[in-house]
Structure formats: C-alpha cells, structure tokens
Design an enzyme around this catalytic site. Sequence first.
Site, mmCIF file in Angstrom:
data_model
loop_
_atom_site.group_PDB
_atom_site.id
_atom_site.type_symbol
_atom_site.label_atom_id
_atom_site.label_comp_id
_atom_site.label_asym_id
_atom_site.label_seq_id
_atom_site.Cartn_x
_atom_site.Cartn_y
_atom_site.Cartn_z
ATOM 1 N N THR A 182 0.871 -1.163 0.000
ATOM 2 C CA THR A 182 0.000 0.000 0.000
ATOM 3 C C THR A 182 0.909 1.213 0.000
ATOM 4 O O THR A 182 2.057 1.170 0.463
ATOM 5 C CB THR A 182 -0.900 0.032 1.239
ATOM 6 N N GLU A 327 -5.656 -4.315 -0.644
ATOM 7 C CA GLU A 327 -5.831 -5.435 0.276
ATOM 8 C C GLU A 327 -6.868 -6.442 -0.187
ATOM 9 O O GLU A 327 -7.028 -7.506 0.405
ATOM 10 C CB GLU A 327 -6.244 -4.925 1.666
ATOM 11 N N TRP A 436 -19.929 14.989 11.535
ATOM 12 C CA TRP A 436 -18.864 14.795 10.558
ATOM 13 C C TRP A 436 -19.139 15.601 9.290
ATOM 14 O O TRP A 436 -20.251 15.592 8.762
ATOM 15 C CB TRP A 436 -18.753 13.313 10.178
#
Lengths: 546, 546
Positions: A182, A327, A436
């Site tokens: 990654t 992944e 948020w």
Amino acid sequence: MTPYQLSIAALLRHGAAIHADSVVRCYDGERVERCTYADVVADAARLAAGLESLGLGPGDRIGVGLWNTREHLAAFLAIPAMGATIHTVNPRLSAEQLTFVLADAEDRLLVLDATMLPAFAGVDLGPVEHVVVVGGVDDAAHAALAALDRPWTPHGALVDGRPETYEWRDGDELDVATLCYTTGTTGEPKGAAYTQRHVVLHSLGECSANTLAISRDDVVMPISPMFHVNAWGLPYTAWLAGADLVLTGRHVQGEHLIRLIEQERPTVAAGVPTILADVLRCGEGRALDLSSLRLLMSGGSPVPRAVVEQFDRRWGVPVTQALGMTENGLLALARPPAGADREEAIGWRSRTGRVIAGVEVRAVAEDGTPLPADGESAGELEVRGWWVVGSYWNGRGADRFRDGWLRTGDVGTVDRSGWIEISDRLKDVIKSGGEWISSVAVEAAAMEHPAVAEAAVIAVPDERWFERPLVCVALRDGARLSPGELRAFLAERLQSWWLPERVAFVAAVPKTSVGKFDKKALRRQLQDGELEIELTRSASDAPARP
Amino acid sequence: MTPYQLSIAALLRHGAAIHADSVVRCYDGERVERCTYADVVADAARLAAGLESLGLGPGDRIGVGLWNTREHLAAFLAIPAMGATIHTVNPRLSAEQLTFVLADAEDRLLVLDATMLPAFAGVDLGPVEHVVVVGGVDDAAHAALAALDRPWTPHGALVDGRPETYEWRDGDELDVATLCYTTGTTGEPKGAAYTQRHVVLHSLGECSANTLAISRDDVVMPISPMFHVNAWGLPYTAWLAGADLVLTGRHVQGEHLIRLIEQERPTVAAGVPTILADVLRCGEGRALDLSSLRLLMSGGSPVPRAVVEQFDRRWGVPVTQALGMTENGLLALARPPAGADREEAIGWRSRTGRVIAGVEVRAVAEDGTPLPADGESAGELEVRGWWVVGSYWNGRGADRFRDGWLRTGDVGTVDRSGWIEISDRLKDVIKSGGEWISSVAVEAAAMEHPAVAEAAVIAVPDERWFERPLVCVALRDGARLSPGELRAFLAERLQSWWLPERVAFVAAVPKTSVGKFDKKALRRQLQDGELEIELTRSASDAPARP
C-alpha cells in the site's frame, strides 16, 4: 484429504489447455505486437527455468518492476506457479520507500525495466542478490546499474534457449502469490499479501456475470499499471476467461489510449479518473470511435459525474465506478439496475458501487458496533470475504483488523441492496461540533467551479467546533477567484455549517505516488506555516449548525 | 490463519444481504405463488430452529425427498448452513436402493413430500429416527406413514412460530454439504459427497460469463429435480447471483413447462433431452412465445441434434448441451464460438461441450497414460478440479479415482481448445476386432429413422470379432420396419464395419430411475434369452473391416 488447490498453476494450465490461441497485444508506444497465450506459456516456462538457474524457487520473493508488458504477464504467471512470490514494485515510490519495501519483502531478486533504473538512484537494494534488466541498457542505465552494486543479467540472457515447458507446482493455495505494498499515505508501506487462493477466487469473482462478466469474447485492457493492485487482478482474470489482453507498456497518456482503443477495440478497460479525464481532454472535438468499450471501470478515487457523463454523451462508453483496495481487489461495482434509462444509468454508474458476491461489507460505529444496512447509518466500512487479506506481510498493521474484518479506513453507508456510499476517508473526515463533515463532498463541490482545477480539504483546529474545514484550491491557468466568490458558490451546493471559513490558494495539490491527493503533505505544509490562509468571510461569523 | 471460508453460510448471507427482494416463483400445477429471498431466509431460519428442536445439528445427515419447492430451497440453504448435510433422496430409486442409501448415509431424519410416501412402501428406514412430512396427509399417506414405523411431524408443526433469524455457521469448508447418490446402473449406489467448498466454487463457476453467466437479471428455472445432481447446482448459483427462481414443483410435463415459460419468462432453464422432446411434442403446431430463454441447457444424456434444431427453428431458443456428473456438477458447455452463424451454432450447441474454467479433463489410454488433446486420441475421460469430488461417501468406489483424477467411465476425445466429444460409456463401447464401436453413435443413427422411437445398442459375444453390436429397437406406434430396411438405412450413416448384424424389436427400452437407457437391464434380458434376435443380413456375411 487435500482438495484440488485454488492455485495459479491450475489457472495457468487452464489458459494453456483451453485458450492457447487467445492473443496478447503489446504496445510499445508506436506499434502493437501480437503473441498468443501459447507463446506466453512458453515465456513463463523459460522464465521459471531461468529463475531456477539463479537458485530461486518455492518460498522466495522476487521483486518485479515492469510496465504492462509481455514479460510482466509471464512473470505474473510463472513466479507464483513455480511456488515463489511476485512482489510488484511501484517505481513511483520514493527511494526511502523503495529501500524499505525491498527489505521488508526480503526480495532475493529484482527484475527491472531499464527505464525504471533512474527511479532506483539512492535505493539500498538490501537483501537483493541479483538484478535482471528488461530492455536495452544505455550508458545512463549502465551507470545506474553500477550504483546499485549488484550482479546483473539481461532478461534475454536469463531466458533464451531454455525449455518451453515446465512442471508447474500446485503447492499450497495459502502460499503468498503476490505482494503489493500500500502506498503509505499514513505510516510505513504495508505489504498486502495475496495468497494463490485469493488470486484465483478474485479472478472467478471478476468473471461473474454480475461483476465484470469477462469472457473469452472480451478484449481486456488494464490501464492501471500491473504494479498497482495487480492492475485490479485483470491479467489473471483475463487469463482464466481466455480473453484477449491489450498491454499498454508505459503508454497510458490520453493520446496513446485513444489510438489503442480505436485500433485494438478493447471491450473492457480500467483506470483511475485522472487518466479518464486525460482521454476526455485529448478527445475533445474529435470524431472518435471508442464504442468497443462495453465497460470502462474507474477506481482509485471517486469519479466525477462529469467524466461519466462526457464518456456517455460523446462516445456511448459506460464509465462505471469500481471500489477496490490493494488489500482485496474488487469489492463493489456501480452497475445500474436492469431497466434504468440512460440518464438514470449515468447516476448509478457515478455512485460508489454495489457489493459483489464474495465479500461482505458493513459500516461500524467508532466502538466497532455494526450499524444497520439502511443507507443512512454512516461509519467506518469493514470488509471480509473470499479475496480479502486477513493480515499484512510481516504482521504489520495488525490494528487494521478486527474480529476477522479488515477496517478500510473509509467512512460510508451500506443500504439493504448492498449499495455503498463512501463519504470520506476516516482520517480525512472533519469532526465539527460532534458531527462529521465529508472532506470529499466539499472538494467535489469546489471542483465544480470552472476556475478550480483541484481542491483538497483538510481539518484545521477550531476552539469552538473542535475542527473546521480548510479548502486548498489550485486555480486553472489564468483563472481568478476570490474567497468570497468561492464561498458564495459553495453555499449553493452545501449545507451551511459545512461551508469552509478558510481557503488557501496553492499552485497544485500535492499527490501521492499513485496520483491521489496527499493530504498528509498538506497537513505538514499547514503545520509548517507554508499555507497562506484567507478567510471566506468574517471569522466571527460562526457556522449556523451544529 | 484460516481463510474466510467457502461456506454455504456465506452464500446464504450474501443473498440475504444484497438480494432480499429477488423473487422465488413456486408453481403448484395451477398457479404461481411468489415469495422473496427475504422470505426464504426466514423459512431457512425457522427450519434450522425446528431441526435443532429435534436434536439435529452439525455433522448430522438429513434425508430430504422433496420436489422443486420453496421448502426444498430453504432446506438446501439451511441444512448445510447450520453445519449438517442434506442428503437429497431420489424417490424413483427402488425400495431396495432407498433402504440402502438411507443406511449408507446414516440419515437421522427424513423430510418427505407427502406425495412421495407411496415410493417408500417396503423401505426399511434404518437409521432414520424421525420423519417430517411436507404437504397434506390423506388416508393413504397416513397408512404409508404407519408402515414406516417412525414418529412423524408435519412440516408446519416443525417450523411455525420459530424465530426468523439464525446464527449461521461458517464451520469448515471441507464439511460435506450435500450428499447425492449416483443412480447405480453399475453396482450399488455411491454417495457423491459435495463439500461446502465444492458447492460455493461450483456456483461461482456457473456465474462465469463463459459458462451460464447467471446474473441478478436472470430468471432461472431448473427443470431437473433438485434431488438430481442438486438440479445441476442451479438453486445455489441463482442464490449467489440474486437471480429470480422458478420452481416447478413436480410439474415438469411439456404442457406445464410451456405454460410456465410463457407466463414467468425464464431466461435460463435446464433439463434432460426427454423433457425437451416432450416440450417439442406439446408445442407442435402452436403459436408459442418461448423467446425469454437465452439458454436452455440439455444434459444427462446426449441431446439429438433434431431437438436443438427444432427449438431454434420454432422459437429461437438456443438449446445447448452441458456435460456434468453427480460427482462434479458442470464440466463442459457447448457454447458456440463468437462469430458462428445460426446454422453453425446449432452444430456447436449439439456437441458434447467445451471444458469450463475450474476443471481439467483428459483422455487416457487403458493403462492410464494421458493421451494428447488432439481431438482424435480416444480414451476414458478423467477429470479433476475445484468442484470435482475426491472420493465417495464411506470410501466406496475407490477404483474410480487414479492419482487425484476421477475416472468418468466415458470414452471420448479432447481437442486443443478443450472441446470434448464423448463417443460412449466405457462399459457400453463395443470392442470389435481390436477397434471400438460407439454404441451411442449407432443408436443416434438408428433413431434418425422415422419409424424408430428408441434404439439402444449393446454388445453380443462374437467368435471372430470378440464383440459385435446388437441394436434393440422400439418402433413408434403403428410403424413397421424390417431388419433389412434398418440395415440399409444405417448403411448410409455408418462405416460398414459398425453396421449391426443383429436387431431385437422391443416394446420399450428399459430405463433407469433418471430416465436413461438401462443397458444393464437389456444385457440381463439378453442373457436370460428374453430378447428375440433377428439378423439384418446373412450371418455368414462378415464385416468388411477390421
């Protein structure tokens, strides 16, 4: 008793036995050379024998830095099918990161395209014992090789004259087949270790009619480099299906892609939004026939709806968003439901995507409690499934796993039909007054302004609201925009308490090695006082809510 | 570390989470009742709780004798997903065979449709502790139940009022999910034990674009009963894809099927040639719209080309031959290559089929040596792959396996593109003068004669040639045919030394429980002197070759 293994040897044998005549079309920037699957099988056998002659075998890691080429395809097949692990090396990593990943993977050999040698200046090859170079070695390359301080062999010398058949190893399906790091916008790179089983199951998943539906009648053109999430697994999937492959070499600029699409008529292609936008730019005002594409997947970062629209309007090409990660390959695809009309389909295809068979996705609260799949409850998305890694190489990143689920770091919702909406990266979300704010949504709104080339939003500390958004804007060449004008523009698109009070005009938003906005770099610039912050309105004018 | 399991629990959860609104359409002979996947998930949960209440759980075998019904679908999902094994019981087996399979499987419970109770007259239930009956129990059924001498519960009493959710077990993917007995034309029935992994991989394989390409936009109608090779795995495959299902109950006669196809508009269906021929007969001279079918698979025995032609000419329906076995589900599909015109496609679709990804097929000589895949070298076909069983239940039939390959008992060739041609069953092939005569080819030629309803060929001992073919012919009602006429007809279609010197006219060819020609029974009739053999020409007139 041991079941018939989900091995890359079995996948390789299938393509060899059933699809010997399928064609791989390799582009060198000027012309396309054709070879068959049978040729690639022979390549793979010669490569395996060559690697054995260097003392490499089952259990070894081999670093491979190549573009999308015939040699890379042979390595994709041969290395795992001989029982070793192919570590695909991204030459866009920094020298420091390259040094790190070679050491972490413990690569015994490094196979490098000659054009990548300059990227390895200053890299410590660590465990690498030997270098194999693909392509012509000029003086500069010779100098670069000398600096690497390892014995090296030209690829041709390694493989020429070796036998065209090889007894592939089925081995253990849980052996690591591919290792892909990654890109490490947070912390050190982590190796996503994909087992043979992961690769095979992912390929089966991508052949499914609900997903990419790749068949022997397709011509598949991965635009993403094969060192980036294995080009989304497409080389393996095409091989399993017997589809023709178009390999672009290193030539993924709009002009090259347009030429390849018109000439080779791929049916399926996949790339990042930046590349798709480049095709749009190059194709502007030209009469092109790109209609062979029945599916043009876009992934890596959210695709702007305008890109989806433009491809549809100009060329009838269905750009479709795909969600995936290093992944776990493919997780979701934004395939419209049956019966959607053309306009609706554009909307569906711009969404994050619908979960595909083989993976489970859920949103969880901050304490890990699963949230209902109601399309409204937002939380970090967790995934598990037939091709989701269960750990990172060398046990790194153990905190990314919880009860067998991989924490994606994305914030979003899932609905009762498996449609996902990602609103932000968890680390990028702005926590303002207990609520948020999606940095991605604010960026998307800002980038709708014709003067804005790029916009990235990061959090700045705020006494009253804890965090507030700062929008960093790169203007188009010659364009002008005042903070107040930007605010007025955003006010028509965002709820009032999401409106950023602060803007920083920058020359360009910094990017990671795979072309994503590098918010870590932006935060560092903020901390170092390198960003010149202007107010979009009076600072005393507090947000209306929360 | 244990990978995410290829479990039926995962498959069940996927359908429940993503395709809750997909529809199962259940036919009772008169009308179609609709329910959703969500309803079936609740059914499955109630069934699992009911089974637990009877003391059943992981590791137990449960015999299930049901038609293609909602209850059967729930059992397909619930029993393996709770960790037990579903043994699908074929009510067309003899009482002796049923006694044998219940004992061999050690079924603790038997779930039976009330209409199947008469088939169990004289069956010793052996290890079965309890019987669950689905459907109304009339006086005759009561009497049949009494004779079975076991406590019994109506299905409704078992499941009503139980919770609609259940914590499904991922368990071990190598646990046996389904147990299906081969019909034993040779020797005792053998249990093909399909693991959870086999079922899931087979479903993924059937979703592939190269094979059945089943997607959520499909409406899948298995015509074969679910106790026959799990209806070719289609219930599981449809569930994984989220396709609508049409369940025919026990109503698979031509008239019912035509009604269902016109009304429910399935896109994919699958049945044996006998059933397809029945649809042709019923549909003769009628204006029907069967055009919803994009794929009508035919398997179990070779499909006559005339059937493929008639479906194409009359209704534009592509009948496509599929090769499969109880031991491994789908192996090959006769999907035409891209670019074949309509007439060519009919030819391709009548062939045995092309190997699909996930299985390997090879022809071997009598000593087991692999033969080249050249389309000419004929030998017994052997298979291995992701959904091919590695052994039979209770270790039976160990001689059917060789070095990890399953011996199919079929004789045929494989070519370099994976196209298989099966010429005969190994045990039916006629060994004449050191060469093989395909009984199937001689039968096919004989059945082209308009007077012939059925023709089956077996070997008779021959002093000079070792074996020669005997053709057993059942004529159509009222038709007449002399031995000499038959010979003259065959002489235009077969090489001279394949021409049978002997014919026996029979009322009907005996059939196995799944409707195939029972050549074992024919051989017994031959041995017992029950066949009246006539000569097609002078016995002294020996074959020209070999």
